[in-house]
Design a protein around this motif. Structure first.
Motif, short mmCIF file in Angstrom:
data_model
loop_
_atom_site.label_atom_id
_atom_site.label_comp_id
_atom_site.label_asym_id
_atom_site.label_seq_id
_atom_site.Cartn_x
_atom_site.Cartn_y
_atom_site.Cartn_z
N SER A 161 0.81 -1.33 0.00
CA SER A 161 0.06 -0.05 0.13
C SER A 161 0.70 1.37 -0.03
O SER A 161 0.56 2.29 -0.68
CB SER A 161 -0.87 -0.20 1.09
N ILE A 162 1.92 1.28 0.82
CA ILE A 162 2.97 2.37 0.89
C ILE A 162 3.24 2.61 -0.45
O ILE A 162 3.65 3.83 -0.94
CB ILE A 162 3.90 2.30 2.20
N ALA A 163 4.01 1.68 -1.23
CA ALA A 163 4.63 1.88 -2.64
C ALA A 163 3.75 2.45 -3.39
O ALA A 163 4.01 3.21 -4.19
CB ALA A 163 5.51 0.38 -2.80
N SER A 164 2.40 1.79 -3.43
CA SER A 164 1.67 2.43 -4.32
C SER A 164 1.12 3.81 -4.06
O SER A 164 1.12 4.49 -5.33
CB SER A 164 0.19 1.65 -4.09
N ARG A 165 0.96 4.10 -2.97
CA ARG A 165 0.53 5.53 -2.67
C ARG A 165 1.77 6.53 -2.97
O ARG A 165 1.51 7.33 -3.65
CB ARG A 165 0.34 5.62 -1.13
N ILE A 166 2.96 6.24 -2.36
CA ILE A 166 4.18 7.05 -2.52
C ILE A 166 4.57 7.33 -4.19
O ILE A 166 5.09 8.44 -4.65
CB ILE A 166 5.32 6.90 -1.74
N ARG A 167 4.14 6.33 -5.02
CA ARG A 167 4.37 6.37 -6.34
C ARG A 167 3.70 7.46 -6.88
O ARG A 167 4.07 8.43 -7.71
CB ARG A 167 3.70 5.26 -6.98
N TYR A 168 2.31 7.61 -6.48
CA TYR A 168 1.38 8.73 -7.05
C TYR A 168 2.02 10.22 -6.69
O TYR A 168 1.61 11.27 -7.17
CB TYR A 168 -0.02 8.64 -6.78
N ASP A 169 2.67 10.25 -5.34
CA ASP A 169 2.94 11.50 -4.80
C ASP A 169 4.39 11.80 -5.20
O ASP A 169 4.84 13.18 -5.30
CB ASP A 169 3.31 11.23 -3.09
N ALA A 170 5.01 10.95 -6.11
CA ALA A 170 6.17 11.28 -6.64
C ALA A 170 6.24 12.26 -7.77
O ALA A 170 5.09 12.43 -8.52
CB ALA A 170 7.01 10.16 -7.18
N LYS A 171 7.24 13.16 -7.91
CA LYS A 171 7.36 14.00 -9.03
C LYS A 171 7.35 13.47 -10.28
O LYS A 171 7.95 12.23 -10.25
CB LYS A 171 8.38 15.06 -8.90
N PRO A 172 7.11 14.03 -11.43
CA PRO A 172 7.55 13.33 -12.84
C PRO A 172 8.80 12.94 -12.75
O PRO A 172 9.77 14.04 -12.57
CB PRO A 172 7.01 14.34 -13.78
N ASN A 173 9.25 11.99 -13.37
CA ASN A 173 10.77 11.46 -13.30
C ASN A 173 11.23 11.55 -11.78
O ASN A 173 12.37 11.96 -11.44
CB ASN A 173 11.67 12.25 -14.14
N GLY A 174 10.44 11.05 -10.70
CA GLY A 174 11.05 11.02 -9.42
C GLY A 174 10.66 9.97 -8.83
O GLY A 174 9.77 8.91 -9.16
N LEU A 175 11.60 9.67 -7.53
CA LEU A 175 11.38 8.36 -6.99
C LEU A 175 11.46 8.49 -5.48
O LEU A 175 12.29 9.27 -4.96
CB LEU A 175 12.72 7.47 -7.34
#
Length: 735
Positions: A667-681
C-alpha cells in the motif's frame, strides 16, 4: 496315519510356485545337482590335501629341528673335545706355568701402578667402562665394585688395558707392554699363538687361571676381568667364577664344566657362557683353562647363516634355543631381520620394559625374551619330543616342533616354529583354484542351459523388457515382428498398444510444457513448482522485501494520438526493456496493470541488499524511459515508489490462479508512487536506511496513512546520464 500340510501352507506354496518360471525351475534343478557334485568332490580333495600338507610341514619342521639339535650338540661336543686337547697341549701347559710364575713375581715384588696410573685406571672405569655397561641396561652395582682389588690386578690392567693404544674391543692386538717386567716377556712369547688360536676357533675369549687363588693370570681379549680374582673379585658371582670353583673343588683330569648363559659385566653386560677344564703337567694339577663361547657361532648354527628361506622355513619360520629359565639361548630371527618391528611386536605383547631396553641396547634376545608356550613347557618340564599347533605370546598360531637337548649339564630345549598362516598358503591357493574351477563349471553348465532355454523364451523376454521400459516412462524401440505364430500376434498387439500410448504421452508432455511456459509468464518459478506438485495452499511470509510501483505520466496522450495496436507495441517494447534490466538486477516482475509496472526484490530469492538493489534498478528505469522518448519522439515521464518491509504472497483461486502480494509495504509503495514528481522516485524510511549513497535524496514531508501512521519519505529526482548498460537493455528488444 498320513501327514497333511495345513491348507494355508499348501496354498502359500502354490502361490509361490506360480511366480517361478519353467526356465527357472529347470536351471535351479540342474545347478543344484552340479553344485552338489562339485562341492563333494572339492571338499574331499581339499581335506586330503590339507592333511597331507600339514603333515608334510610338521615333518619338515621336525627334520629341521633334529638337524639343528644335532649341530648344536656337536658344537658343544667339539668345543668340549677341543678344550680337553688344549689342556694336554705342551704349549698351554708351559704358558699356564709361565704366566702363573710371572703373576706371582709381580705380587711378590708388589708391582703396583703409581698415583697417576691409578687415576688413569679409575678414569677408564668411570668414563669408558661404566657408562657403556650402564647403557646396556644392566642392573648396576656401584662403580667401586668393579675396580680390581689387588695391586697386581691394577698394575696389569693399567698396562694391558688402560695404557693399551688399541681401542676397546681390540686390546688383544697388544703383544707386549713397555713395563720391562718378566710378565710382559712371557706375554710377548705366548700371546701371538694364543690369539691366533682364539681367532681360528672363533672364541670370544680364552683364560688361564691360577689353581689355588683363582686369579685370571692371562686372557686373550683383555676385558676388565683380566687379572682379577674369581673367588673374591668383582666377578666372583659370574658363570666363569662358578665354573672355576667347580673345577677347583674337583679337578678331575679331563673334566669339562659348562656354565649356562648369564649377563656378564666384564663383557659390558652381554650374555656369556663358559667352559672350563683343569690342566695337568703329567700327573700334577697346575691350573685351569676356560673359554668364553662365541654367541655368533651359536646363532649361525641356529639360523644356518641366516638361510631361513633356503632351509625351508619360509618367511616366518625360525629355530631357536630356550634355557631352563624359559628365556632364549639364541637370537630370534625377527630381531636379526627387523629389529624395530621385533621390538614393536614385543611391546604390544606387554614384555617388561627392562627386557625391551636390554634387547635394544645389546641387540640380542638371549636371556631377554621369555618363551612360555605349550611346546616349551612340554619339552623343558616334561622332557617330551613332538610337534603340535600352538599360540605364541602374541597370539599368533604356529606349527611347533620341540625337543630337549643333550648338552652336558645344560637344561636346554630346541624349538622349530612356523606361522600356520604361511603353512596354509598352498591350501589357500588350492581353495582359490577349486573355487575358480567350481565357478567355471557352474558357468559352463548355466551357459549351456541358458542357450537352449533362452532361444525359445527370447521373444517373450523382449516384449517384457520393452513393456517394462515403457511403464517406467522411457521411449522404447520399435518391436520387430519376425514370425506369424502366436508370439508374432502377441508382438503385433503389444506394438500397436505401445505406439498409441507413446503418441498420447508425447501430446501430454508437449501440453504440459506449454502450460508451464504460460504459467511462468505470470507466476514465479517457485510457485509454479508448488502448483505442479499439487500443493493447494500456497501462502508465504517474506520478512525482507522491497516492492516497487511505477506509472507512466503522459501515456494517455500517446494512446489518443495513435492506434491501439501501435500504442501496445510501443508499451510492450518499453516494458520488455524493463524486464531485461530486472533480470540483470535480480528483480522479480510481479505484474503489469495498464501503464503500471510492479516488481519486487527479495521475495522468492532473499537478498541482503534487497532495498538498495531495487532502488538502483528504479534509477536505471529513468534512463530507459529517457532513451525510449529519444527514439520514439515522446515525452513520457516515470513516477516510482519503493517501500520495504514484510509482505505476504500467495495464490488466489482454485481454477483460475492469480498470484498476489499483500501488506502495508504494498500500500505504501503504491501510494508514494502517485506522490512522486514526474521522473521522481520516492522511498520510505526502511529503504532509505539501506542505501549506500543518499546524497541525491531529499526528505519530504511526513506522510500520514490511515491504519499505518506517519511515514518518513525521501525523494530522488532523475538526472540523465545514459549508461551503456541501459542502452544495451533497451536495444536488446528493438525489432
Amino acid at each position: 496315519m498320513k501327514f497333511k500340510l495345513p491348507q494355508q501352507k499348501l496354498l502359500a506354496r502354490l502361490k509361490i510356485s506360480r511366480f517361478i518360471s519353467v526356465k527357472s525351475r529347470y536351471l535351479l534343478m540342474l545347478f543344484s545337482i552340479a553344485i552338489l557334485c562339485i562341492l563333494v568332490i572339492g571338499y574331499t580333495g581339499w581335506f586330503n590335501a590339507y592333511n597331507a600338507l600339514t603333515e608334510s610341514s610338521y615333518n619338515q619342521l621336525t627334520s629341521i629341528r633334529a638337524a639343528r639339535a644335532q649341530q648344536i650338540e656337536n658344537f658343544f661336543k667339539d668345543k668340549k673335545a677341543h678344550l680337553r686337547i688344549l689342556s694336554g697341549n705342551l704349549m698351554f701347559i708351559e704358558a699356564l706355568e709361565e704366566f702363573s710364575a710371572a703373576y706371582d713375581l709381580l705380587t711378590l715384588y708388589q708391582q703396583v701402578p703409581d698415583e697417576k696410573q691409578l687415576n688413569e685406571l679409575k678414569s677408564f672405569y668411570a668414563e669408558k667402562f661404566y657408562p657403556k655397561l650402564k647403557a646396556n641396561g644392566t642392573k648396576l652395582k656401584a662403580l667401586q665394585h668393579f675396580y680390581p682389588k689387588s695391586g697386581t690386578a691394577k698394575y696389569l690392567q693399567y698396562h694391558y688395558i688402560v695404557a693399551n693404544p688399541s681401542n676397546i674391543g681390540e686390546k688383544h692386538l697388544l703383544d707386549k707392554a713397555p713395563d720391562q717386567s718378566y710378565y710382559s716377556e712371557v706375554h710377548a712369547r705366548f700371546h701371538p699363538p694364543l690369539r691366533l688360536l682364539v681367532e681360528q676357533a672363533a672364541l670370544h675369549d680364552l683364560f688361564l687361571i691360577d689353581k689355588e687363588r683363582g686369579d685370571i693370570v692371562y686372557s686373550v681379549s683383555k676385558e676388565v676381568d683380566f687379572s682379577t680374582n674369581l673367588l673374591s673379585g668383582p666377578y666372583a658371582q659370574s658363570s666363569l667364577a662358578k665354573a672355576v670353583r667347580t673345577i677347583m673343588k674337583n679337578p678331575e683330569l679331563g673334566r669339562v664344566i659348562i656354565q649356562d648363559f648369564k649377563f656378564y659385566d666384564a663383557s659390558y653386560g652381554r650374555p656369556a657362557t663358559f667352559m672350563a677344564v683343569p690342566v695337568y703337567n703329567k700327573q700334577t694339577y697346575i691350573g685351569i683353562i676356560a673359554i668364553q663361547l662365541p654367541v655368533a657361532q651359536i646363532n649361525s648354527i641356529m639360523t644356518r647363516y641366516q638361510q631361513w628361506v633356503q632351509d625351508g622355513l619360509g618367511e616366518s619360520g625360525e629355530v631357536y634355543l630356550v634355557g631352563s629359565d624359559f628365556t632364549m639361548r639364541s637370537d630370534s630371527r625377527f630381531l636379526i631381520e627387523d629389529a624395530e618391528g621385533y621390538l614393536e611386536t614385543l611391546e604390544k605383547a606387554e614384555v617388561a620394559e627392562e627386557s625391551l631396553q636390554r634387547i635394544k641396547s645389546l641387540n640380542t634376545s638371549i636371556l631377554n625374551q621369555q618363551i612360555k608356550t605349550v611346546s616349551a613347557h612340554l619339552a623343558l618340564v616334561d622332557g617330551k619330543t613332538g610337534h603340535q599347533t600352538i599360540h605364541n605370546e602374541q597370539g599368533v598360531e604356529l606349527l611347533s616342533a620341540y625337543a630337549p637337548l643333550n648338552i652336558n649339564n645344560l637344561r636346554w630345549i630346541i624349538l622349530a616354529e612356523k606361522k600356520l598362516a604361511e603353512v596354509n598358503k598352498p591350501i589357500v591357493t588350492l581353495q582359490y583354484a577349486m573355487i575358480t574351477a567350481t565357478v567355471i563349471l557352474v558357468l559352463i553348465t548355466g551357459v549351456l542351459s541358458l542357450i537352449f532355454a533362452s532361444r525359445f523364451l527370447k521373444p517373450i523376454d523382449d516384449i517384457t523388457q520393452i513393456a517394462t521400459q515403457f511403464i517406467a516412462g522411457h521411449k522404447v524401440s520399435i518391436i520387430k515382428i519376425e514370425s506369424g505364430d502366436e508370439i508374432g500376434l502377441l508382438k503385433n498387439t503389444v506394438k500397436k498398444l505401445i505406439d498409441h500410448s507413446q503418441q498420447q504421452r508425447e501430446k501430454i508432455k508437449a501440453q504440459a510444457q506449454e502450460n508451464q511456459a504460460l504459467m511462468l509468464n505470470f507466476l514465479p518459478s517457485s510457485v509454479v513448482g508448488k502448483l505442479q506438485a499439487c500443493e493447494k495452499k500456497i501462502v508465504s511470509k517474506h520478512p525482507n522485501v522491497a516492492i516497487m510501483f511505477t506509472s507512466l505520466h503522459g501515456f494517455g496522450n500517446v494512446i489518443n494520438e495513435m492506434s491501439g495496436e501501435t500504442a501496445v507495441k510501443k508499451l510492450n517494447k518499453l516494458f520488455q526493456s524493463f524486464d531485461v534490466l530486472a533480470n540483470q538486477h535480480d528483480i522479480e516482475r510481479l505484474t503489469i496493470i495498464g501503464d503500471s509496472y510492479i516488481a519486487a526484490c527479495g521475495l522468492n530469492k532473499p537478498r541482503l541488499d534487497y532495498a538498495a538493489r531495487c532502488t538502483d534498478f528504479a534509477k536505471e528505469l529513468f534512463e530507459i524511459v529517457a532513451l525510449f522518448n529519444q527514439e520514439e519522439g515522446l515525452e513520457l515521464k516515470l513516477h516510482i515508489g519503493i517501500s520495504a518491509g514484510e509482505v505476504i504472497s500467495g495464490i488466489i483461486g482454485d481454477e483460475r490462479y492469480a498470484y498476489s502480494v499483500w501488506g502495508d509495504v504494498v500500500s505504501i509503495a503504491s501510494r508514494i508512487r502517485y506522490d512522486a514528481k514526474p521522473n521522481g522516485l520516492r522511498v520510505n524510511q526502511p529503504v532509505y536506511n539501506q542505501l549506500r549513497n543518499t546524497d541525491d535524496f531529499e526528505k519530504c514531508e511526513l506522510l500520514s496513512l490511515i491504519g499505518i501512521g506517519n511515514l518518513g519519505i525521501w525523494e530522488y529526482t532523475y538526472r540523465p546520464f545514459m549508461s551503456q548498460q541501459i542502452t544495451n537493455a533497451f536495444q536488446s528488444h528493438e525489432p
